[in-house]
Motif scaffolding. Structure first.
Motif, mmCIF file in Angstrom:
data_model
loop_
_atom_site.group_PDB
_atom_site.id
_atom_site.type_symbol
_atom_site.label_atom_id
_atom_site.label_comp_id
_atom_site.label_asym_id
_atom_site.label_seq_id
_atom_site.Cartn_x
_atom_site.Cartn_y
_atom_site.Cartn_z
ATOM 1 N N LYS A 1 -28.155 21.803 -8.047
ATOM 2 C CA LYS A 1 -28.871 22.542 -9.099
ATOM 3 C C LYS A 1 -28.872 24.039 -8.807
ATOM 4 N N GLU A 2 -29.160 24.388 -7.535
ATOM 5 C CA GLU A 2 -29.235 25.799 -7.155
ATOM 6 C C GLU A 2 -27.894 26.511 -7.338
ATOM 7 N N HIS A 3 -26.802 25.777 -7.192
ATOM 8 C CA HIS A 3 -25.476 26.384 -7.309
ATOM 9 C C HIS A 3 -24.833 26.112 -8.665
ATOM 10 N N GLY A 4 -25.621 25.619 -9.614
ATOM 11 C CA GLY A 4 -25.125 25.418 -10.973
ATOM 12 C C GLY A 4 -24.070 24.343 -11.093
ATOM 13 N N ILE A 5 -24.122 23.324 -10.231
ATOM 14 C CA ILE A 5 -23.145 22.229 -10.262
ATOM 15 C C ILE A 5 -23.752 21.060 -11.029
ATOM 16 N N ASP A 6 -23.119 20.667 -12.106
ATOM 17 C CA ASP A 6 -23.643 19.611 -12.977
ATOM 18 C C ASP A 6 -23.194 18.240 -12.468
ATOM 19 N N GLN A 7 -23.691 17.853 -11.304
ATOM 20 C CA GLN A 7 -23.377 16.548 -10.717
ATOM 21 C C GLN A 7 -24.602 16.036 -9.981
ATOM 22 N N THR A 8 -24.623 14.742 -9.713
ATOM 23 C CA THR A 8 -25.666 14.140 -8.876
ATOM 24 C C THR A 8 -25.027 13.068 -8.007
ATOM 25 N N VAL A 9 -25.674 12.791 -6.881
ATOM 26 C CA VAL A 9 -25.267 11.676 -6.030
ATOM 27 C C VAL A 9 -26.454 10.740 -5.888
ATOM 28 N N SER A 10 -26.192 9.503 -5.445
ATOM 29 C CA SER A 10 -27.257 8.522 -5.256
ATOM 30 C C SER A 10 -27.085 7.857 -3.910
ATOM 31 N N ALA A 11 -28.214 7.545 -3.262
ATOM 32 C CA ALA A 11 -28.181 6.830 -1.985
ATOM 33 C C ALA A 11 -27.941 5.345 -2.182
ATOM 34 N N LEU A 12 -27.979 4.878 -3.419
ATOM 35 C CA LEU A 12 -27.851 3.453 -3.715
ATOM 36 C C LEU A 12 -26.410 3.097 -4.058
ATOM 37 N N SER A 13 -26.013 1.868 -3.755
ATOM 38 C CA SER A 13 -24.707 1.371 -4.149
ATOM 39 C C SER A 13 -24.698 1.104 -5.649
ATOM 40 N N PHE A 14 -23.496 0.856 -6.220
ATOM 41 C CA PHE A 14 -23.420 0.486 -7.631
ATOM 42 C C PHE A 14 -24.322 -0.705 -7.917
ATOM 43 N N GLU A 15 -24.278 -1.694 -7.009
ATOM 44 C CA GLU A 15 -25.069 -2.913 -7.221
ATOM 45 C C GLU A 15 -26.558 -2.602 -7.210
ATOM 46 N N ALA A 16 -26.999 -1.803 -6.226
ATOM 47 C CA ALA A 16 -28.418 -1.458 -6.134
ATOM 48 C C ALA A 16 -28.877 -0.600 -7.303
ATOM 49 N N GLN A 17 -27.929 0.174 -7.894
ATOM 50 C CA GLN A 17 -28.271 0.972 -9.064
ATOM 51 C C GLN A 17 -28.271 0.143 -10.342
ATOM 52 N N GLY A 18 -27.966 -1.136 -10.215
ATOM 53 C CA GLY A 18 -27.942 -1.995 -11.391
ATOM 54 C C GLY A 18 -26.657 -1.872 -12.189
ATOM 55 N N LEU A 19 -25.579 -1.409 -11.558
ATOM 56 C CA LEU A 19 -24.313 -1.211 -12.259
ATOM 57 C C LEU A 19 -23.357 -2.346 -11.920
ATOM 58 N N ASP A 20 -22.867 -3.040 -12.937
ATOM 59 C CA ASP A 20 -21.880 -4.099 -12.737
ATOM 60 C C ASP A 20 -20.495 -3.466 -12.649
ATOM 61 N N GLN A 21 -20.208 -2.849 -11.531
ATOM 62 C CA GLN A 21 -18.922 -2.185 -11.337
ATOM 63 C C GLN A 21 -18.438 -2.397 -9.913
ATOM 64 N N ILE A 22 -17.111 -2.304 -9.745
ATOM 65 C CA ILE A 22 -16.504 -2.327 -8.419
ATOM 66 C C ILE A 22 -16.184 -0.881 -8.043
ATOM 67 N N ALA A 23 -16.573 -0.489 -6.845
ATOM 68 C CA ALA A 23 -16.338 0.896 -6.424
ATOM 69 C C ALA A 23 -14.845 1.130 -6.190
ATOM 70 N N GLU A 24 -14.353 2.277 -6.649
ATOM 71 C CA GLU A 24 -12.954 2.633 -6.419
ATOM 72 C C GLU A 24 -12.770 3.164 -4.995
ATOM 73 N N ASP B 1 -31.573 13.479 -2.405
ATOM 74 C CA ASP B 1 -32.376 14.466 -3.144
ATOM 75 C C ASP B 1 -32.003 15.891 -2.742
ATOM 76 N N ALA B 2 -31.761 16.100 -1.424
ATOM 77 C CA ALA B 2 -31.418 17.443 -0.935
ATOM 78 C C ALA B 2 -30.076 17.905 -1.515
ATOM 79 N N ILE B 3 -29.106 16.996 -1.581
ATOM 80 C CA ILE B 3 -27.800 17.345 -2.161
ATOM 81 C C ILE B 3 -27.959 17.706 -3.629
ATOM 82 N N ASN B 4 -28.690 16.874 -4.373
ATOM 83 C CA ASN B 4 -28.865 17.122 -5.809
ATOM 84 C C ASN B 4 -29.604 18.434 -6.065
ATOM 85 N N GLU B 5 -30.568 18.758 -5.190
ATOM 86 C CA GLU B 5 -31.291 20.024 -5.333
ATOM 87 C C GLU B 5 -30.350 21.200 -5.071
ATOM 88 N N SER B 6 -29.469 21.056 -4.062
ATOM 89 C CA SER B 6 -28.499 22.110 -3.763
ATOM 90 C C SER B 6 -27.505 22.280 -4.911
#
Length: 687
Positions: free
Chosen positions: A204-227, A197-202
């Motif tokens: 926003k403050e710096h106008g960066i259109d990105q987000t990170v998640s503390a969850l793995s692809f699997e925990a996020q419900g994504l059927d993907q293999i991480a690169e 949350d702290a990274i995503n808030e930072s």
């Protein structure tokens, strides 16, 4: 693009040195008193940015790195003691260096320092593509006077009167529990979520259109293999080749290309999955469970699917109904014992501060004194306590956010797992009564039976004609456990409240220890608020027990059932527990026999209450209303020997009248209505 990383590990005295660890991370030469040698390491190409943050009540010497970690090694006497906790976090490369440092400082201050830890931070930027921070944390808290605190404390066990239990030697009975929650798995989950949350808030403050998640692809419900994340030199080399229209032939680039192809194939396969028909009954339990799992998971909506994957990632190989159930119960205990009391404390503190401020403005100084303030020094005390309240509120909000997120995942997964167990059990035992088909109080028993069938444990498998009786007893057992727990919570809290009330009256009378008056007032009112919450839960459970009593004794007259409903909650659990015990051994006992057992229990409680009335704290309870007065005796109601004797007599007359009667249409309609009532109360549910 940034990747998320927050991992924690313990620095143990068994194999490591806290001084050496601090020296290596900070790049500073430090003398170790334990080893009697200077700890020095090769200079880094880029000097680390290092600093120490401490709580206000920690001594000033903790800001001296060498003294801090030498003192840690002195206080930890055990050969295998935990010296420090290290948290390693990756810093987002999209942020400039000053923003990265600001992110680290604010995160460390809020999550660790304000919780009572001293934090020794070192930011490493040796590799341009991999900035990160090492955070060494003290594992032992500091007392308010600046001395070292205890890692563990004693939690004494109390009897029904609120007195400490003693063993045969007369020594107090207690359990050793951690003084902080810093080693809890849920705390690590909270840190990971808050850092994301702290990274995503930072960003926003710096106008960066990105987000990170503390969850793995699997925990996020994504059927993907991480690169695979490329080294910076390899990444730049690959980009230069792409600009020339040439495909890079490096190993990890080729591996990522294969991963992308596999992800595309997985997406196509997910679209083509067809589950087996529910009408095709399989021969073994494993196949039945697998089929029902496929059917249920195929119908999960997006939220349930994310929760399912989250719990899979959390439990790993141990992902099962039992494991999910244990996780959920652990989270409920955490919420009930830690989060909810602090939440109530914050509400009560706010109310006391408001009332005190209003009384001060109205020159009502007797009320001001009762809450631990003085008219002469009101403003300074009020400001100090207001600051403490704001810090408490912020901490409570963070904890509640974490609880809400993790509990929501666990609850959704538990519902899905329960439905799988119900469906598989119902297929194997198709003749069970409708009210047990999806009754949540029976799901744990059903899971145990399925396991018994798989392991061929014949003693735990009910016969077809006994299954409804077993389900009924399990339903009653679970309901009685809930009822007993609710009654005990109210009684213990009422006894604690009465003690605090007596203590506060004496403190106010003495009028010297303002801090003690204020703190006792907060504790007293917090306890009362918790009692009211427990009473609300108890009333809900009481309604469910009333419905179960009607199901258990269908031949009883309506008037008798209504009279029995007036008994206290624990009297109802007593008579239902007797019904269960006798039903296992012989035939089902009558309502009269169960009431007679409840009468004996009432006599014991009356004697205990009579003994309690002689105690000083009982006089505080006597000044409360009649409803609050009875909580230390019979929570949720009052009982008398005369009332129970009348019910026993009434039950005996009803039994004689009902011996040769059959249920009337009116009775059947009422039974159907009760079934609907149970569903509304949450005994049965649909996904």
């Amino acid at each position: 693009m940034s990747y998320f990383r927050l991992q924690a590990n313990i620095i143990s005295k068994k194999t490591q040195s806290a001084v050496a660890s601090a020296s290596y991370r900070s790049g500073e030469d430090l003398y170790s008193e334990r080893d009697e040698e200077m700890k020095s390491y090769q200079q880094r190409e880029v000097a680390p940015v290092s600093f120490i943050l401490k709580p206000d009540h920690a001594p000033e010497w903790t800001l001296e790195r060498e003294k801090l970690w030498n003192e840690v090694e002195k206080i930890e006497k055990a050969w295998n003691a935990q010296l420090a906790r290290e948290v390693l976090i990756a810093l987002p490369i999209e942020l400039p260096e000053d923003a990265q440092q600001e992110l680290v400082q604010s995160f460390v201050q809020e999550e660790f320092v304000e919780e009572g830890m001293v934090a020794d931070v070192a930011i490493h930027r040796d590799k341009e593509h991999n900035p990160h921070a090492h955070i060494m944390l003290t594992v032992r808290p500091f007392n308010e006077d600046g001395t070292w605190g205890q890692k563990k404390t004693r939690q004494y066990e109390f009897d029904q009167n609120g007195d400490i239990l003693r063993d045969e030697k007369g020594e107090k009975i207690f359990q050793t529990v951690p003084s902080t929650d810093w080693n809890e798995r849920e705390t690590l989950v909270k840190w990971r979520m808050h850092y994301a949350d702290a990274i995503n808030e930072s960003f926003k403050e710096h106008g960066i259109d990105q987000t990170v998640s503390a969850l793995s692809f699997e925990a996020q419900g994504l059927d993907q293999i991480a690169e695979v994340r490329l080294e910076r030199n390899e990444y730049q080399y690959m980009k230069r080749l792409e600009e020339k229209g040439i495909e890079a032939q490096t190993f990890y680039h080729q591996l990522n290309q294969e991963i992308r192809k596999k992800n595309a194939e997985i997406a196509q396969l997910n679209d083509k999955i067809v589950f087996l028909s529910a009408k095709q009954k399989q021969a073994d339990v494993q196949r039945i469970l697998h089929r029902h799992t496929s059917e249920v998971t195929a119908q999960l909506n997006e939220d349930y699917e994310k929760s399912w994957h989250f719990m899979q990632g959390r439990l790993k190989e141990n992902f099962s109904f039992d494991a999910v159930h244990d996780q959920l119960q652990g989270l409920y205990r955490w919420e009930e014992r830690k989060v909810e009391p602090r939440q109530v404390e914050a509400q009560i503190t706010h109310a006391i501060l408001n009332a005190s401020h209003k009384a001060y403005q109205e020159h009502n100084f007797s009320v001001v004194k009762q809450q631990g303030f003085t008219s002469s020094d009101f403003r300074s005390l009020f400001t100090e306590r207001l600051d403490a309240f704001e810090a408490l509120t912020e901490s409570v909000e963070k904890d509640q956010q974490t609880v809400d997120q993790v509990v929501a995942h666990a609850e959704r997964t538990y519902r899905a797992q329960s439905l799988i167990v119900h469906n598989a059990f119902n297929e194997l035992f198709p003749d069970i009564e409708e009210r047990f088909a999806h009754n949540d109080r029976t799901v744990a028993y059903k899971s145990n039976v399925l396991t018994a069938i798989q392991t061929n444990d014949l003693s735990a498998i009910p016969s077809t004609h006994e299954v409804n009786q077993h389900l009924q007893l399990q339903e009653l057992k679970k309901a009685c456990e809930q009822g007993e727990k609710a009654s005990e919570q109210i009684r213990i809290q009422a006894l604690i409240r009465n003690k605090l009330g007596s203590e506060k009256e004496q403190l106010v009378k003495d009028g010297t220890d303002l801090k003690a008056i204020y703190e006792t007032s907060v504790k007293l009112n917090t306890t009362q608020q918790l009692i009211e919450r427990y009473e609300a839960k108890a009333k809900h459970i009481e309604q469910e027990l009333n419905a179960l009593i009607r199901e258990t004794f269908p031949q009883a007259k309506e008037k008798l059932l209504k009279d029995v409903e007036q008994l206290p909650l624990e009297m109802k659990t007593t008579l239902l527990k007797h019904y269960m015990q006798q039903n296992k051994q012989t035939k089902a006992p009558t309502l009269k026999a169960c009431l007679q057992v409840a009468k004996k229990e009432q006599s014991k409680q009356a004697m205990a209450h009579h003994a309690y009335q002689a105690k000083p704290e009982a006089r505080f309870a006597e000044r409360l209303g009649s409803q609050q007065k009875s909580l230390s005796h019979f929570p949720t109601g009052r009982a008398s020997t005369e009332l129970i004797e009348q019910l026993i007599d009434q039950a005996e007359r009803d039994q004689h009248q009902k011996q040769h009667e059959t249920p009337s249409p009116t009775k059947l309609r009422r039974k159907s209505k009760d079934k609907q009532l149970r569903r509304e109360l949450g005994l049965e549910f649909e996904l």
